[in-house]
Design a protein around this motif. Structure first.
Motif, PDB file in Angstrom:
ATOM      1  N   ARG A 296     -15.203   0.977 -33.696  1.00  0.00           N
ATOM      2  CA  ARG A 296     -13.787   1.117 -33.373  1.00  0.00           C
ATOM      3  C   ARG A 296     -12.918   0.871 -34.606  1.00  0.00           C
ATOM      4  NH1 ARG A 296     -12.874   1.338 -27.759  1.00  0.00           N
ATOM      5  NH2 ARG A 296     -10.789   2.045 -28.385  1.00  0.00           N
ATOM      6  N   ASP A 297     -11.703   1.431 -34.603  1.00  0.00           N
ATOM      7  CA  ASP A 297     -10.862   1.347 -35.794  1.00  0.00           C
ATOM      8  C   ASP A 297     -10.269  -0.042 -35.975  1.00  0.00           C
ATOM      9  OD1 ASP A 297      -8.303   1.129 -34.400  1.00  0.00           O
ATOM     10  OD2 ASP A 297      -8.447   3.267 -33.995  1.00  0.00           O
ATOM     11  N   ASN A 298      -9.731  -0.260 -37.162  1.00  0.00           N
ATOM     12  CA  ASN A 298      -9.244  -1.588 -37.525  1.00  0.00           C
ATOM     13  C   ASN A 298      -8.078  -2.045 -36.658  1.00  0.00           C
ATOM     14  OD1 ASN A 298     -11.156  -1.914 -39.522  1.00  0.00           O
ATOM     15  ND2 ASN A 298      -9.828  -1.246 -41.192  1.00  0.00           N
ATOM     16  N   ASP A 299      -7.204  -1.134 -36.266  1.00  0.00           N
ATOM     17  CA  ASP A 299      -6.067  -1.515 -35.432  1.00  0.00           C
ATOM     18  C   ASP A 299      -6.541  -2.011 -34.067  1.00  0.00           C
ATOM     19  OD1 ASP A 299      -4.322  -0.830 -37.445  1.00  0.00           O
ATOM     20  OD2 ASP A 299      -3.753   1.110 -36.570  1.00  0.00           O
ATOM     21  N   PHE A 300      -7.550  -1.360 -33.514  1.00  0.00           N
ATOM     22  CA  PHE A 300      -8.091  -1.771 -32.214  1.00  0.00           C
ATOM     23  C   PHE A 300      -8.639  -3.192 -32.290  1.00  0.00           C
ATOM     24  CE2 PHE A 300     -11.632  -2.186 -29.231  1.00  0.00           C
ATOM     25  CZ  PHE A 300     -11.046  -1.753 -28.041  1.00  0.00           C
ATOM     26  N   LYS A 301      -9.421  -3.470 -33.331  1.00  0.00           N
ATOM     27  CA  LYS A 301     -10.000  -4.807 -33.483  1.00  0.00           C
ATOM     28  C   LYS A 301      -8.918  -5.852 -33.754  1.00  0.00           C
ATOM     29  CE  LYS A 301     -14.349  -2.881 -35.204  1.00  0.00           C
ATOM     30  NZ  LYS A 301     -15.222  -2.692 -36.381  1.00  0.00           N
ATOM     31  N   ALA A 302      -7.891  -5.457 -34.488  1.00  0.00           N
ATOM     32  CA  ALA A 302      -6.793  -6.386 -34.768  1.00  0.00           C
ATOM     33  C   ALA A 302      -6.084  -6.791 -33.486  1.00  0.00           C
ATOM     34  CB  ALA A 302      -5.811  -5.752 -35.743  1.00  0.00           C
ATOM     35  N   ALA A 303      -5.925  -5.847 -32.555  1.00  0.00           N
ATOM     36  CA  ALA A 303      -5.269  -6.151 -31.277  1.00  0.00           C
ATOM     37  C   ALA A 303      -6.098  -7.142 -30.458  1.00  0.00           C
ATOM     38  CB  ALA A 303      -5.036  -4.865 -30.486  1.00  0.00           C
ATOM     39  N   ILE A 304      -7.422  -6.999 -30.498  1.00  0.00           N
ATOM     40  CA  ILE A 304      -8.279  -7.958 -29.790  1.00  0.00           C
ATOM     41  C   ILE A 304      -8.146  -9.338 -30.417  1.00  0.00           C
ATOM     42  CG2 ILE A 304     -10.612  -8.528 -29.028  1.00  0.00           C
ATOM     43  CD1 ILE A 304     -11.336  -5.585 -29.355  1.00  0.00           C
ATOM     44  N   ALA A 305      -8.146  -9.390 -31.747  1.00  0.00           N
ATOM     45  CA  ALA A 305      -8.017 -10.676 -32.437  1.00  0.00           C
ATOM     46  C   ALA A 305      -6.726 -11.377 -32.032  1.00  0.00           C
ATOM     47  CB  ALA A 305      -8.068 -10.470 -33.951  1.00  0.00           C
ATOM     48  N   ALA A 306      -5.639 -10.625 -31.954  1.00  0.00           N
ATOM     49  CA  ALA A 306      -4.352 -11.220 -31.586  1.00  0.00           C
ATOM     50  C   ALA A 306      -4.392 -11.753 -30.159  1.00  0.00           C
ATOM     51  CB  ALA A 306      -3.242 -10.181 -31.743  1.00  0.00           C
ATOM     52  N   ALA A 307      -5.036 -11.009 -29.254  1.00  0.00           N
ATOM     53  CA  ALA A 307      -5.139 -11.459 -27.866  1.00  0.00           C
ATOM     54  C   ALA A 307      -5.984 -12.722 -27.758  1.00  0.00           C
ATOM     55  CB  ALA A 307      -5.722 -10.346 -27.000  1.00  0.00           C
ATOM     56  N   LEU A 308      -7.084 -12.762 -28.498  1.00  0.00           N
ATOM     57  CA  LEU A 308      -7.924 -13.958 -28.480  1.00  0.00           C
ATOM     58  C   LEU A 308      -7.174 -15.177 -29.011  1.00  0.00           C
ATOM     59  CD1 LEU A 308     -11.336 -12.518 -29.761  1.00  0.00           C
ATOM     60  CD2 LEU A 308     -10.870 -13.413 -27.477  1.00  0.00           C
ATOM     61  N   GLU A 309      -6.441 -14.982 -30.090  1.00  0.00           N
ATOM     62  CA  GLU A 309      -5.706 -16.121 -30.648  1.00  0.00           C
ATOM     63  C   GLU A 309      -4.660 -16.650 -29.666  1.00  0.00           C
ATOM     64  OE1 GLU A 309      -3.865 -17.627 -34.874  1.00  0.00           O
ATOM     65  OE2 GLU A 309      -4.082 -15.467 -34.539  1.00  0.00           O
ATOM     66  N   ALA A 310      -4.046 -15.731 -28.924  1.00  0.00           N
ATOM     67  CA  ALA A 310      -3.003 -16.137 -27.980  1.00  0.00           C
ATOM     68  C   ALA A 310      -3.569 -16.767 -26.719  1.00  0.00           C
ATOM     69  CB  ALA A 310      -2.143 -14.921 -27.621  1.00  0.00           C
ATOM     70  N   HIS A 311      -4.662 -16.212 -26.196  1.00  0.00           N
ATOM     71  CA  HIS A 311      -5.117 -16.601 -24.864  1.00  0.00           C
ATOM     72  C   HIS A 311      -6.376 -17.472 -24.838  1.00  0.00           C
ATOM     73  CE1 HIS A 311      -2.176 -13.871 -23.179  1.00  0.00           C
ATOM     74  NE2 HIS A 311      -2.666 -12.878 -23.892  1.00  0.00           N
ATOM     75  N   VAL A 312      -7.235 -17.351 -25.858  1.00  0.00           N
ATOM     76  CA  VAL A 312      -8.535 -18.022 -25.822  1.00  0.00           C
ATOM     77  C   VAL A 312      -8.643 -19.152 -26.835  1.00  0.00           C
ATOM     78  CG1 VAL A 312     -11.028 -17.688 -26.056  1.00  0.00           C
ATOM     79  CG2 VAL A 312      -9.638 -15.923 -24.937  1.00  0.00           C
ATOM     80  N   TRP A 313      -8.110 -18.956 -28.041  1.00  0.00           N
ATOM     81  CA  TRP A 313      -8.221 -20.001 -29.062  1.00  0.00           C
ATOM     82  C   TRP A 313      -7.665 -21.347 -28.578  1.00  0.00           C
ATOM     83  CZ3 TRP A 313     -11.436 -16.884 -30.649  1.00  0.00           C
ATOM     84  CH2 TRP A 313     -11.994 -16.888 -31.922  1.00  0.00           C
ATOM     85  N   PRO A 314      -6.564 -21.388 -27.801  1.00  0.00           N
ATOM     86  CA  PRO A 314      -6.112 -22.691 -27.281  1.00  0.00           C
ATOM     87  C   PRO A 314      -7.129 -23.344 -26.349  1.00  0.00           C
ATOM     88  CG  PRO A 314      -4.319 -21.097 -27.192  1.00  0.00           C
ATOM     89  CD  PRO A 314      -5.561 -20.329 -27.533  1.00  0.00           C
ATOM     90  N   LEU A 315      -7.877 -22.536 -25.594  1.00  0.00           N
ATOM     91  CA  LEU A 315      -8.895 -23.083 -24.695  1.00  0.00           C
ATOM     92  C   LEU A 315     -10.076 -23.645 -25.474  1.00  0.00           C
ATOM     93  CD1 LEU A 315      -8.899 -20.304 -21.934  1.00  0.00           C
ATOM     94  CD2 LEU A 315      -7.769 -22.535 -21.856  1.00  0.00           C
ATOM     95  N   ILE A 316     -10.377 -23.033 -26.610  1.00  0.00           N
ATOM     96  CA  ILE A 316     -11.444 -23.561 -27.466  1.00  0.00           C
ATOM     97  C   ILE A 316     -10.972 -24.864 -28.124  1.00  0.00           C
ATOM     98  CG2 ILE A 316     -12.892 -23.126 -29.488  1.00  0.00           C
ATOM     99  CD1 ILE A 316     -12.690 -20.134 -28.847  1.00  0.00           C
ATOM    100  N   ALA A 317      -9.731 -24.858 -28.602  1.00  0.00           N
ATOM    101  CA  ALA A 317      -9.205 -26.035 -29.292  1.00  0.00           C
ATOM    102  C   ALA A 317      -9.136 -27.259 -28.379  1.00  0.00           C
ATOM    103  CB  ALA A 317      -7.822 -25.725 -29.866  1.00  0.00           C
ATOM    104  N   ASN A 318      -8.865 -27.039 -27.063  1.00  0.00           N
ATOM    105  CA  ASN A 318      -8.774 -28.196 -26.157  1.00  0.00           C
ATOM    106  C   ASN A 318     -10.108 -28.531 -25.485  1.00  0.00           C
ATOM    107  OD1 ASN A 318      -9.141 -26.559 -23.854  1.00  0.00           O
ATOM    108  ND2 ASN A 318      -6.945 -26.389 -23.451  1.00  0.00           N
ATOM    109  N   GLY A 319     -11.162 -27.812 -25.888  1.00  0.00           N
ATOM    110  CA  GLY A 319     -12.500 -28.131 -25.397  1.00  0.00           C
ATOM    111  C   GLY A 319     -12.883 -27.498 -24.080  1.00  0.00           C
TER     112      GLY A 319
END
Length: 336
Positions: free
Chosen positions: A278-301
């Motif tokens: 998949r192209d770079n823009d597609f992967k960038a959009a996933i990264a942004a979604a993960l940072e917004a929705h999932v990274w906080p869940l990882i950070a809080n355990g």
């Protein structure tokens, strides 16, 4: 930037695939350092995840996409040591984890900076290397592509794989009732401890019958499948009316016989995707979604990568053997 900055070596050690074959074909080589181009960062790799596509590439069954490194390795974690023009998000010395299209089995790896994310608080660099490939894949397919919603029933096959352990945790965190299949009692207990609501040992029970019993015949709303083969027909049997199935691999081969009447009568959606090309823009959009929705869940355990084992880079062949044994529970990571 068109040259290697001062202070960095001209060459690096990598684990390459000189010829397709078994694990022993993986061999160390010396190569020039990659040079960060526009919008890219160069990472001094400290850990690299091992994934099933690496094994397929080594066997000659999954070539790297055009323009990508011919080296295996789809995820890395380490320290930013150089930035190409326009790459401004991360500073030199920042710790990041990143999804790459290839080149992870190396001492240095370059990546589009939009595909890199900060190492979540509380995670080691080795744990961080276990995040990108599975988290990008699961988020893109389960939440974006087939739209898993809170309160729905979700099934992932291969619950103790990297994809499986990630999917179980994410689906549970976002309110689904989680079903999974595994191959042993030890693995069944492991996924139950991880948060699965129902774990079925397919060597002891027929998962089609068991899911039918548990759900009272209502079936599963969303299925994530890496197995393929005869599981395609079985997935259609266990799917709920208007269920959605997402195919991300065919480890048991391509299905040759399916009952399309079942697809029509249940009004099923069966889709699929691959992430690597998949192209770079597609992967960038996933990264942004993960940072917004999932990274906080990882950070809080609330969510953590499940770690199986680590091997030094020069023992990449042993890491591949571990994966091919199917005895692993969670992620296998190379340390550099």
């Amino acid at each position: 930037m068109s040259s290697i900055p001062s202070g960095l070596p001209q060459e690096m050690t990598v684990m390459a695939i000189p010829v397709p074959g078994g694990p022993d074909v993986l061999a160390p080589e010396k190569r020039h350092l990659p040079v960060a181009q526009k919008g890219e960062i160069l990472i001094k790799v400290e850990a690299a995840g091992v994934n099933r596509p690496d094994v397929m590439q080594r066997m000659g069954l999954y070539p790297a996409p055009k323009g990508a490194s011919d080296l295996p390795g789809l995820e890395v974690a380490g320290t930013v040591v150089d930035r190409g023009p326009g790459a401004e998000r991360f500073g030199i010395g920042d710790k990041v984890t990143a999804l790459v299209a290839g080149g992870g089995y190396a001492e240095y790896c370059k990546v589009d900076e939009r595909h890199a994310l900060p190492v979540p608080a509380g995670l080691s660099i080795v744990e961080a290397a276990a995040l990108p490939e599975t988290f990008f894949t699961v988020w893109s397919n389960v939440f974006d592509r087939v739209g898993l919603k809170a309160g729905e029933r979700f099934l992932v096959h291969g619950g103790t794989s990297g994809i499986g352990t990630t999917a179980i945790q994410l689906a549970k965190a976002f309110g689904a009732e989680v079903f999974t299949t595994v191959g042993s009692e030890d693995k069944r207990q492991a996924v139950l401890k991880l948060g699965a609501d129902h774990a079925i040992n397919y060597n002891a029970q027929d998962f089609v019958e068991e899911i039918g019993r548990i759900t009272g015949g209502a079936g599963i709303h969303v299925i994530l499948d890496m197995v393929g083969g005869d599981y395609v027909e079985k997935n259609w049997q266990v799917a709920a009316v208007e269920g959605r199935i997402c195919q991300i691999a065919n480890l048991n081969g391509v299905a040759t016989e399916v009952n399309f009447n079942r697809l029509m009568m249940k009004r099923l959606i069966h889709t699929g995707s691959t992430l690597r090309p998949r192209d770079n823009d597609f992967k960038a959009a996933i990264a942004a979604a993960l940072e917004a929705h999932v990274w906080p869940l990882i950070a809080n355990g609330a969510i953590r990568p499940v770690m199986d084992s680590t091997f030094p880079l020069e023992r990449a062949a042993d890491a591949h053997r571990r994966m091919e044994s199917s005895g692993h529970i969670g992620k296998i990571v190379l340390t550099v």
